[in-house]
Design a protein around this motif. Sequence first.
Motif: not given
Length: 442
Positions: A35-36, A45-46, A51-52, A94-102
């Motif tokens: 995507a980037g 990106l960071f 998160i990954a 939780f990680c998916l939610a943070i990924l979505i937020h960013y």
Amino acid sequence: MPKYISEESFVERVYWLIKLRWVAVISIIFAVSFAGGILKIPLVLFPLYAIAVIIALYNLAFLIFLTASKNKESRNWFLFVNKVTNLQITLDLFCLAILIHYSGGIENPFIFYFVFHMIIASTLLSRRASFLQASFAVGLFFSIVILEYYGILPHYCLIGFISQDQHKNFIYILGVYFVFVSALYIAVYMATSITKRLRGHEKDLRMANELLNEKDRIKSEYVLRVSHDIKEHLAAIQGCIEPVYSGITGALNKKQEDLLLRAGQRTEKLIFFVKALLEITRIKLSKHIEMDYFSLPKTVASAISFVEAKAKDKGIIVDCQIAPAIDKIKGAQIYIEETISNILINSLKYSRENGRVEIILKDQGNTVLIQVTDNGIGIPKEEIPKICQEFYRASNAKAIEKTGTGLGLSIAKQVVERHNGRIWIESDIGKGCTVSIELPKE
Ligand code: ADP
């Protein structure tokens, strides 16, 4: 732990979840780079890569924990693994939610990937725990949307992917949020209903299997008792026939001698049959077989010497080739020797005069391969799958050799399987037969 799921299949599924998470980590890295880098969507990106990495780290930690504590396998351990799995799913959400937020918050279509987590939760956790996880996801997503809406959290707009920033569009938020919440709860409802049914069937099958095993055990105990009694009586009959036949009790006429000889031979065959039956029943009933290190080459040599006389009678050459690296293996030496002897006896029994029997031992690293090949009558192809069943004798064998118990190969199979090995047979009718046994060295 869900009510009907067996402990073994639960642990298997937890390993499956861990494997799936590795795929997720690679997919995140790939999706962010694509995507980037290629679609040129301006992503931060960071945090996305971070998160990954975090997911990979806790996945590794869970894998190490599970593998290191695997041999505990007590009820408490399973309950603990269940709690840990619940925690894993919470962390995933939780990680998916943070990924979505960013990566765009409400504008990111990946929000529907929460549904997959709900399906996973439903197959691993109880219904109650799955609904709790769904509520947690709904709450998390709600917090992100509201905090971004009021500007408490920054919003990372997916410019290039959507034409207009939507994070303050109330109707849009309401619509997406409604579909999101209903999709999650419906997914949990449907997945838990299906898994409940499947678990019910699984439980029925397990119970039926346990019942069958128990019945089989009772039958084996019965056979053991009866055949033991029969063997004693037969031994007594044999003990009576012998002195009469040898003339100790007085001279016999030819007719009497003949009849006694036949009675003696039949008794001997019956004793042989009952002994084989006793042996297979004992192996089946024994929960534990004593295992120790023993020399396989010496055992094979001893088995060969046991059949040497019979081979000489029929003019059959017995050739043996043992890989030099093969020495000691762990197992029940007496049973292994008997198994090899039985297979060699079969090769001699079902070979024509002046034939050839070859026994080869190959080193395969953690296992050894024992192969006995002859150029005898062979086994009809369609009968090979049944040949290790108790009492089964192939049609061509019955035609040339009237006597035979049909128990030798089933005893061999039991012995090999108790050693965590495998046995298989290849044959061409009229050309010969190869019996292969693979045994672990430990
Ligand atoms: P048994 O030899 O007493 O009949 P086994 O259980 O040892 O019983 O063998 C089962 C059957 O497998 C035999 O009856 C025979 O049909 C077949 N069989 C086993 N070994 C061989 C062989 N080397 N060649 C041909 N047939 C064989």
